[in-house]
Design a protein around this motif. Structure first.
Motif, mmCIF file in Angstrom:
data_model
loop_
_atom_site.group_PDB
_atom_site.id
_atom_site.type_symbol
_atom_site.label_atom_id
_atom_site.label_comp_id
_atom_site.label_asym_id
_atom_site.label_seq_id
_atom_site.Cartn_x
_atom_site.Cartn_y
_atom_site.Cartn_z
ATOM 1 N N THR A 74 0.843 -1.207 0.000
ATOM 2 C CA THR A 74 0.000 0.000 0.000
ATOM 3 C C THR A 74 0.875 1.252 0.000
ATOM 4 N N GLY A 75 0.239 2.381 0.128
ATOM 5 C CA GLY A 75 0.963 3.644 0.164
ATOM 6 C C GLY A 75 2.069 3.643 1.212
ATOM 7 N N TRP A 76 1.772 3.125 2.383
ATOM 8 C CA TRP A 76 2.794 3.129 3.450
ATOM 9 C C TRP A 76 3.994 2.286 3.072
ATOM 10 N N THR A 165 -4.211 14.519 2.663
ATOM 11 C CA THR A 165 -5.555 13.974 2.517
ATOM 12 C C THR A 165 -6.383 14.087 3.793
ATOM 13 N N ASP A 190 5.558 12.756 0.000
ATOM 14 C CA ASP A 190 4.439 11.809 0.033
ATOM 15 C C ASP A 190 3.437 12.284 -1.016
ATOM 16 N N GLN A 216 -4.004 2.773 -4.569
ATOM 17 C CA GLN A 216 -5.460 2.788 -4.402
ATOM 18 C C GLN A 216 -6.137 4.135 -4.624
ATOM 19 N N LYS A 217 -5.402 5.212 -4.812
ATOM 20 C CA LYS A 217 -6.075 6.509 -4.974
ATOM 21 C C LYS A 217 -6.093 6.873 -6.451
#
Ligand SMILES: *Cc1c(COP(=O)(O)O)cnc(C)c1O
Length: 415
Positions: A74-76, A165, A190, A216-217
């Motif tokens: 994921t993003g992290w 966000t 980021d 996912q975005k």
């Protein structure tokens, strides 16, 4: 024999994912995910797919950086790779204006803390070498704020969210990059919520040496695939000198499977970890869609549809405090202040997935990721109006209809 429960097959309903993320994954992406054959991670077509992904990702990000690829997860996961070059004792200035940059700050403190500092508070360490510059929720990080902090602290690294966000704020990338260049600081960004939504080329920001985004975005590829990252040669050179304490999230080693070896493109990759043919196929299709639609065209669509959503919720008496094109962050009309979570829960109970803010102050967040048409926006607007009415608000439907009509004209009928 021990008791064992085999649960019924897991059914997950289709919802309107109208939050800050995840976005609605395109049917084309899901189809590629489901149709990929069973092939191992060294199959020539999987390796070719990864090399093609890498090349398309360079176009999506607008960069010639050789070290541009996806990090499984994921993003992290991508952010962890980017921040892995931060070593204990490194001087870092971190700009925080909401939930996510706050968590980036935590990541940086965990990486930069000395062993003693980490042991003192393992889950939330203070690190003497890290300066956190807090910018109030609802405000953006400006070039002046960055300039002043870098001039004062002269760090090795500076980090910021491109778009925060949590509060829905766009931060000043130009000011950040310029200040980093002026002070010889390596910028880390980021870009989790801006990539694939905004129209920008990362190579236009030479003060920034590391970028990390998410599947996912804006990339619309939730079948858990790849978090895009990109690093300049300078970042890689610095990392070569210090090393970093991870194998799997090592920015140089993780690049190998994507065919980036010894700082250059290789014809095919070599093993780093077991990649999935399904994930590679899905990511490949998501990048194809982004390039077919065009980054600039997509960015224009987000701006256009966010304006409609913003005007409609303002017509309901809400106050919008965000300036992000994929997300509206709002305060409810005064008499409903304090009932944000109740409203969000009521919407979610009807599979209308909106979000509260995750840190103070409590606000409502409505997102439009991959919901770029008049029908989808009108549906969101009408569902939100209905939820407000259920809470006792007087919402004038004729006013809302007029706003949507003025914005979209005949578009709704045409769809
Ligand atoms: C969503 C988000 C993250 C976290 O991404 P995950 O995919 O949940 O790991 C980090 N930073 C920003 C700015 C985000 O918007």
């Amino acid at each position: 024999m021990t008791d064992m429960t085999i649960f019924p097959q897991l059914e997950i309903p289709h919802t309107i994912a109208a939050g800050p993320g995840p976005g609605n994954t395109d049917e084309r992406v899901l189809a590629r995910f489901a149709k990929a054959g069973v092939a191992d991670h060294m199959h020539p077509d999987v390796l070719r797919g990864m090399v093609e992904c890498k090349q398309m990702l360079r176009a999506v990000m607008g960069t010639d950086n050789v070290h541009t690829y996806g990090v499984a997860g994921t993003g992290w996961s991508g952010l962890d790779v980017m921040f892995s070059a931060v070593m204990p004792g490194d001087k870092v200035v971190m700009f925080v204006n909401g939930t996510f940059s706050g968590l980036d700050g935590l990541t940086v403190r965990m990486k930069a803390a000395t062993a003693e500092e980490l042991a003192t508070n393992p889950l939330d360490p203070a690190a003497a070498s890290v300066t956190i510059v807090n910018v109030p929720h609802g405000a953006s990080v400006t070039g002046d704020i960055v300039e002043a902090a870098l001039a004062e602290h002269k760090p090795k690294w500076a980090a910021m969210a491109h778009w925060e966000t949590g509060s829905g704020r766009v931060n000043d990338m130009r000011g950040f990059s310029d200040a980093c260049e002026r002070h010889g600081v390596m910028g880390l960004v980021d870009a989790v919520s801006s990539l694939g939504v905004g129209d920008f080329r990362i190579d236009d920001y030479p003060g920034v040496h590391g970028w990390a985004s998410c599947p996912q975005k804006g990339i619309c590829c939730l079948p858990l695939t790849y978090a895009p990252v990109s690093f300049t040669d300078q970042y890689i050179d610095v990392l070569k000198q210090t090393g970093c304490r991870t194998f799997v999230h090592h920015p140089i080693l993780e690049a190998r499977h994507w065919g980036i070896i010894d700082g250059a493109d290789a014809p095919v990759g070599t093993y780093h970890r077991t990649h999935s043919a399904y994930a590679v196929s899905a990511f490949h299709e998501a990048l194809r869609i982004a390039l077919q639609q065009g980054i600039a065209a997509r960015a224009r669509d987000y701006i256009y549809h966010e304006a409609a959503l913003r005007a409609a919720v303002e017509a309901m008496g809400c106050e919008v405090t965000s300036n992000m094109p994929s997300l509206v962050v709002l305060n409810l009309p005064g008499e409903f202040a304090g009932r944000e979570k109740e409203l969000v829960q009521a919407c979610r109970a009807e599979n209308f997935g909106i979000w509260p803010t995750l840190s103070e102050p409590v606000q409502v967040r409505i997102g439009i990721l991959n919901l770029l048409n008049a029908t989808a926006i009108s549906d969101i607007v009408n569902r939100f109006a209905a939820a407000l009415r259920k809470m006792g608000a007087e919402v004038d439907q004729a006013r809302i209809d007029a706003v949507l009509d003025q914005h979209y004209g005949q578009a709704i009928a045409a769809e």
